[in-house]
Design an enzyme around this catalytic site. Structure first.
Site, PDB file in Angstrom:
ATOM      1  N   TYR A 187      16.025 -35.135 -23.265  1.00  0.00           N
ATOM      2  CA  TYR A 187      14.699 -35.138 -22.674  1.00  0.00           C
ATOM      3  C   TYR A 187      16.070 -34.304 -21.370  1.00  0.00           C
ATOM      4  O   TYR A 187      17.212 -34.325 -21.205  1.00  0.00           O
ATOM      5  CB  TYR A 187      14.058 -35.722 -21.516  1.00  0.00           C
ATOM      6  CG  TYR A 187      13.153 -36.381 -22.910  1.00  0.00           C
ATOM      7  CD1 TYR A 187      12.417 -35.618 -23.569  1.00  0.00           C
ATOM      8  CD2 TYR A 187      12.740 -37.672 -22.821  1.00  0.00           C
ATOM      9  CE1 TYR A 187      10.991 -35.794 -23.899  1.00  0.00           C
ATOM     10  CE2 TYR A 187      11.801 -38.055 -23.583  1.00  0.00           C
ATOM     11  CZ  TYR A 187      11.304 -37.373 -24.724  1.00  0.00           C
ATOM     12  OH  TYR A 187       9.798 -37.205 -25.661  1.00  0.00           O
TER      13      TYR A 187
ATOM     14  N   SER B  44       8.415 -52.468 -23.964  1.00  0.00           N
ATOM     15  CA  SER B  44       9.402 -50.736 -23.940  1.00  0.00           C
ATOM     16  C   SER B  44       7.967 -49.658 -23.401  1.00  0.00           C
ATOM     17  O   SER B  44       7.424 -49.446 -23.972  1.00  0.00           O
ATOM     18  CB  SER B  44       9.819 -50.597 -25.312  1.00  0.00           C
ATOM     19  OG  SER B  44      10.755 -49.898 -25.197  1.00  0.00           O
ATOM     20  N   PRO B  45       8.538 -48.290 -22.509  1.00  0.00           N
ATOM     21  CA  PRO B  45       8.282 -47.425 -22.113  1.00  0.00           C
ATOM     22  C   PRO B  45       7.712 -47.294 -23.582  1.00  0.00           C
ATOM     23  O   PRO B  45       8.861 -47.134 -24.653  1.00  0.00           O
ATOM     24  CB  PRO B  45       9.341 -46.228 -21.910  1.00  0.00           C
ATOM     25  CG  PRO B  45      10.156 -47.639 -21.092  1.00  0.00           C
ATOM     26  CD  PRO B  45      10.437 -48.473 -21.952  1.00  0.00           C
TER      27      PRO B  45
ATOM     28  N   ARG C 255      17.854 -45.569 -18.461  1.00  0.00           N
ATOM     29  CA  ARG C 255      17.592 -45.182 -19.724  1.00  0.00           C
ATOM     30  C   ARG C 255      18.748 -44.487 -20.491  1.00  0.00           C
ATOM     31  O   ARG C 255      18.731 -43.455 -19.796  1.00  0.00           O
ATOM     32  CB  ARG C 255      15.967 -45.522 -20.348  1.00  0.00           C
ATOM     33  CG  ARG C 255      16.088 -44.668 -21.270  1.00  0.00           C
ATOM     34  CD  ARG C 255      15.135 -45.174 -22.406  1.00  0.00           C
ATOM     35  NE  ARG C 255      14.932 -46.495 -22.824  1.00  0.00           N
ATOM     36  CZ  ARG C 255      13.538 -47.552 -23.650  1.00  0.00           C
ATOM     37  NH1 ARG C 255      13.225 -45.975 -24.649  1.00  0.00           N
ATOM     38  NH2 ARG C 255      13.652 -48.068 -23.920  1.00  0.00           N
TER      39      ARG C 255
ATOM     40  N   GLY D 153       9.271 -52.633 -28.048  1.00  0.00           N
ATOM     41  CA  GLY D 153       7.702 -51.232 -28.106  1.00  0.00           C
ATOM     42  C   GLY D 153       6.878 -51.973 -29.209  1.00  0.00           C
ATOM     43  O   GLY D 153       5.626 -52.370 -28.919  1.00  0.00           O
ATOM     44  N   ARG D 154       7.133 -51.117 -30.256  1.00  0.00           N
ATOM     45  CA  ARG D 154       6.033 -51.763 -31.805  1.00  0.00           C
ATOM     46  C   ARG D 154       5.665 -53.098 -31.845  1.00  0.00           C
ATOM     47  O   ARG D 154       4.758 -53.156 -32.470  1.00  0.00           O
ATOM     48  CB  ARG D 154       6.432 -50.783 -32.835  1.00  0.00           C
ATOM     49  CG  ARG D 154       7.171 -49.318 -33.022  1.00  0.00           C
ATOM     50  CD  ARG D 154       7.635 -48.890 -34.342  1.00  0.00           C
ATOM     51  NE  ARG D 154       7.688 -47.485 -34.661  1.00  0.00           N
ATOM     52  CZ  ARG D 154       8.295 -46.798 -34.286  1.00  0.00           C
ATOM     53  NH1 ARG D 154       9.556 -47.387 -32.894  1.00  0.00           N
ATOM     54  NH2 ARG D 154       8.391 -44.895 -33.782  1.00  0.00           N
TER      55      ARG D 154
ATOM     56  N   GLN E 103       8.742 -45.091 -15.649  1.00  0.00           N
ATOM     57  CA  GLN E 103      10.001 -44.727 -16.090  1.00  0.00           C
ATOM     58  C   GLN E 103       9.825 -43.248 -15.487  1.00  0.00           C
ATOM     59  O   GLN E 103       8.683 -42.258 -15.873  1.00  0.00           O
ATOM     60  CB  GLN E 103       9.859 -44.653 -17.074  1.00  0.00           C
ATOM     61  CG  GLN E 103      11.267 -44.313 -18.254  1.00  0.00           C
ATOM     62  CD  GLN E 103      11.417 -43.956 -19.893  1.00  0.00           C
ATOM     63  OE1 GLN E 103      10.578 -43.481 -20.084  1.00  0.00           O
ATOM     64  NE2 GLN E 103      12.002 -45.312 -20.268  1.00  0.00           N
TER      65      GLN E 103
END
Length: 793
Positions: free
Chosen positions: A573, A414-415, A621, A718-719, A492
């Site tokens: 964003y 994941s980004p 996304r 991700g993590r 991304q």
């Protein structure tokens, strides 16, 4: 102690019996407004865990219950004319009436003062005259209402209608009858509770309920104990085949909407809530009776262990609340799945069954494989067949084609923003970070949000693609991934919008820069949070400029050799802010209706699509919900996803939130997957577009379960990859998989065998002639088959 109990249901009675058993000198009085013989409902289901607790607490009650249990391990799912049986589950149920009779008798034996057909005195009087007041007065608790300011209840009335019925047809297992009628999908939850009958719960979405004409009696007032006979007659006709000529039994049976009860506090002075008064969990995941009796056991134990009442009540709530909240999270996922069951009516029966079984995330693929390996193998085979793939690779290691790009497996890194660029240029840190994840086996590695301008950055440490130096550095990273791994790499692109000009994450996340900052912009002059500055509302000329910056960054991404591009329209964003009514209060053509709020993000998307190579996939996304009142929700997310798909998106990466600072996410394992699921079922799957699930997906078991159930096509983690860059390769080893979906780099192959550790890894000798799969001491398949009574001649 002198104890007053309001409510003579199983929870109140069991607590009374336990307290008298712990100390006969306790003075315990129970008030119940209904008669002792009044019983609502039919059967009660218990887990083995709960039964173990009851057995330890009161052997008399436990032995009596065990003599009357109907026991079985199978679940039968009837769907599209097929019946599939899944074993190894382990159920025990009994008549609610018999349970109440047992508890009443046990209380009487122990000297509890039982007052049936009697309203309890005012709770304030009881609180003054008794040491403890237990409010076990159910879903519509008068005590909870009287002290609502203290308990702060939350009552979530759900969208489906259900009716609690019984039948004299004795089922042999837990039954799900899922029926696609002319009105829509309806379902039966059924299970045996004795050798004489079964519980028969009818449930359907309120829209289906109305189309079927069941709303004809919605304004009719029924007397206490009276049933909606007109609706029952219609149910008899609708489910005649399932009833096999048997009768439908009623007991105060009317249409209900399930209400999920939560309370901020369960105690007020010497008054404490228990059972449905404190919390509820949807019947598809467990029994309210089970939870209430577990409450009773914990409360009695805490009172016995702590001399001071306040300390005891605090200990009770601290002990039970995590258990209840865990159950409620699973129940919430389950009830929402059944509310939306119509989404899955086109799934093939095997996948539908697996989807149903894993709806609450408590049963997973690995768990099912232990319980019923034969059915798990059937799920694997059906998934491979529908994907057109030969072989027996786990779902996560099967290839996937997104647009024109074939990924070797279904795992995405994941980004994740690293805040480690210099003047927007990614460096050696990014090379090692992304290169290690590519070497670690993921099918697709995504960059962090790469910003389209210097003022479009979130922080001074964010990377960009707005000059030659940045493009060249990204090209070196892309070349490494392509030369040294079989992973694909995606970029991304995004613009920070009103969340820009902030400190590095570890210096103060979302805190504005004190020096060297820039002016953030947004669709409206609304700050992100209390500490954030108001952004400048951008006009048409600046919108054109930012759109062109996206186009220029897209051209640089193509020149750098990226395989996939994702447009970031999530997390508050700039483009996400245009989509959300909480951040976009414009009065021109770009604000107001969802159609207007979509206008600018789609304009940017179209421009990016035109600039990006046609043979490379473009994804988007989204934040599927703003997690805040008045913001976008899952229904808006479906419409937004549909718009991007119609404009040519090859995939939808489904995240959520981070749009407003005051959000209240419902965190939990795979908590965002239901949003991905909805978008896949309602939009993407029919259009042949990929859906990526993201958000606390942390194990390969979670990934396989999501994919096999058809909730997503790819899973982004991700993590998990920060914890273990080789997570994908290690997951392959754990599943005994070796193949093209998880190839070790030549340099690392010597480490592809898990190193031996302690003696716990020693190979054990075989000491049994026959292997019998067992769960909780029961065989995989056990049916409830009570002795048949010969018919009278």
């Amino acid at each position: 102690m002198k104890i007053a109990i309001i409510g003579g249901g199983p929870g109140g009675l069991y607590f009374a019996a336990l307290m008298k058993q712990l100390d006969p000198n306790h003075e315990v009085t129970v008030w119940e407004r209904n008669a002792a013989s009044d019983t609502f409902g039919f059967g009660v289901v218990f887990s083995d865990e709960t039964l173990g607790g009851i057995g330890n607490a009161d052997t008399v009650i436990a032995e009596y219950m065990s003599e009357r249990f109907a026991r079985w391990t199978d679940i039968d799912i009837h769907f599209k004319g097929q019946e599939h049986t899944v074993g190894g589950q382990g159920f025990a149920a009994m008549s609610r009436k018999e349970l109440l009779e047992l508890l009443q008798r046990r209380c009487a034996e122990l000297g509890v003062d039982l007052r049936f057909s009697t309203l309890a005195p005012d709770v304030e009087d009881l609180s003054r005259d008794y040491d403890l007041v237990l409010a076990a007065d159910g879903l519509n608790s008068a005590v909870r209402s009287q002290f609502a300011e203290v308990f702060q209840p939350s009552l979530d009335v759900r969208k489906s209608k259900y009716m609690w019925l019984g039948t004299d047809l004795v089922f042999e297992a837990f039954k799900f009858f899922v029926k696609d009628t002319e009105h829509g999908v309806m379902q039966i939850h059924g299970y045996p509770y004795s050798d004489e009958g079964s519980t028969f719960i009818v449930e359907m979405h309120e829209d289906v309920w109305r189309r079927a004409g069941f709303d004809a009696t919605k304004n009719q007032a029924f007397r206490p104990g009276e049933s909606d006979e007109a609706a029952v007659d219609a149910i008899r006709a609708l489910f005649a085949a399932e009833l096999e000529g048997h009768e439908v039994l009623v007991n105060n049976s009317k249409w209900l909407n399930f209400t999920t009860v939560r309370n901020k506090s369960w105690r007020h002075g010497n008054i404490v809530l228990l059972g449905d008064a404190a919390h509820t969990a949807h019947f598809s995941i467990g029994s309210g009776t089970k939870l209430a009796m577990e409450d009773s056991l914990a409360l009695a134990a805490c009172l016995h262990e702590h001399a001071e009442l306040g300390v005891a009540l605090e200990a009770y709530e601290n002990e039970r609340r995590p258990v209840v909240e865990s159950t409620q999270r699973a129940a919430q996922a389950s009830l929402e799945w059944f509310e939306n069951i119509g989404m899955y009516k086109d799934q093939n029966p095997v996948q539908f069954c697996f989807n149903l079984l894993t709806r609450s995330r408590r049963i997973t693929y690995d768990n099912l494989r232990l319980r019923d390996p034969e059915f798990a193998a059937r799920v694997d085979e059906e998934f491979a067949r529908t994907q057109g793939i030969e072989g027996s690779a786990p779902a996560m290691f099967q290839p996937y084609l997104i647009g024109g790009l074939e990924l070797k497996n279904r795992i995405v890194v994941s980004p994740m923003d690293m805040y480690s660029a210099t003047d927007g240029v990614p460096g050696n840190f990014h090379l090692v970070h992304l290169g290690s994840k590519a070497l670690g086996g993921a099918g697709l590695v995504m960059t962090e949000m790469v910003c389209v301008s210097d003022t479009g950055r979130i922080t001074p440490g964010c990377s960009g693609l707005y000059n030659e130096a940045q493009q060249e550095s990204w090209r070196e990273i892309v070349d490494f991934v392509h030369d040294r791994s079989t992973a694909a790499i995606g970029v991304q692109l995004g613009h920070s919008g009103r969340k820009g000009s902030t400190k590095l994450m570890w210096e103060g996340i979302d805190e504005p820069l004190t020096k060297g900052g820039w002016e953030p912009v947004g669709p409206s002059a609304i700050p992100y949070g209390p500490e954030s500055p108001a952004p400048r509302e951008i006009g048409r000329a600046e919108m054109d400029q930012i759109r062109d910056e996206f186009v220029a960054a897209t051209a640089r991404a193509a020149a750098a050799g990226f395989d996939l591009l994702e447009l970031h329209c999530a997390h508050g964003y700039l483009l996400s802010a245009f989509l959300s009514p909480l951040a976009n209060r414009r009065t021109d053509d770009y604000g107001g209706s969802l159609e207007n709020r979509l206008r600018y993000p789609l304009e940017v998307f179209d421009a990016v699509r035109a600039a990006w190579p046609a043979d490379k996939p473009l994804t988007v996304r989204l934040s599927a919900t703003d997690w805040s009142p008045g913001g976008n929700d899952e229904h808006d997310a479906v419409a937004i996803a549909r718009a991007f798909v119609e404009h040519g998106a090859d995939g939808v990466d489904v995240s959520s939130g981070q749009v407003v600072k005051e959000e209240k996410p419902a965190y939990g394992r795979s908590y965002q997957t239901p949003f991905a699921d909805r978008i896949r079922q309602e939009v993407a799957h029919k259009a042949g577009v990929a859906v990526i699930a993201v958000g606390a997906v942390s194990s390969y078991d979670d990934v396989n379960s999501i994919l096999l159930a058809g909730r997503a096509d790819l899973c982004a983690l991700g993590r998990t990859h920060l914890f273990d860059p080789q997570w994908t390769l290690h997951a392959a080893i754990e599943q005994n998989y070796r193949g093209p979906g998880a190839e070790w780099p030549q340099q690392f192959r010597a480490g592809s065998r898990k190193p031996p550790a302690a003696r716990t890894d020693a190979v054990r000798p075989r000491l049994a002639l026959m292997r019998e799969p067992e769960v909780a001491g029961l065989p995989t398949h056990l049916r409830w088959t009570p002795a048949k009574v010969p018919a009278a001649v």
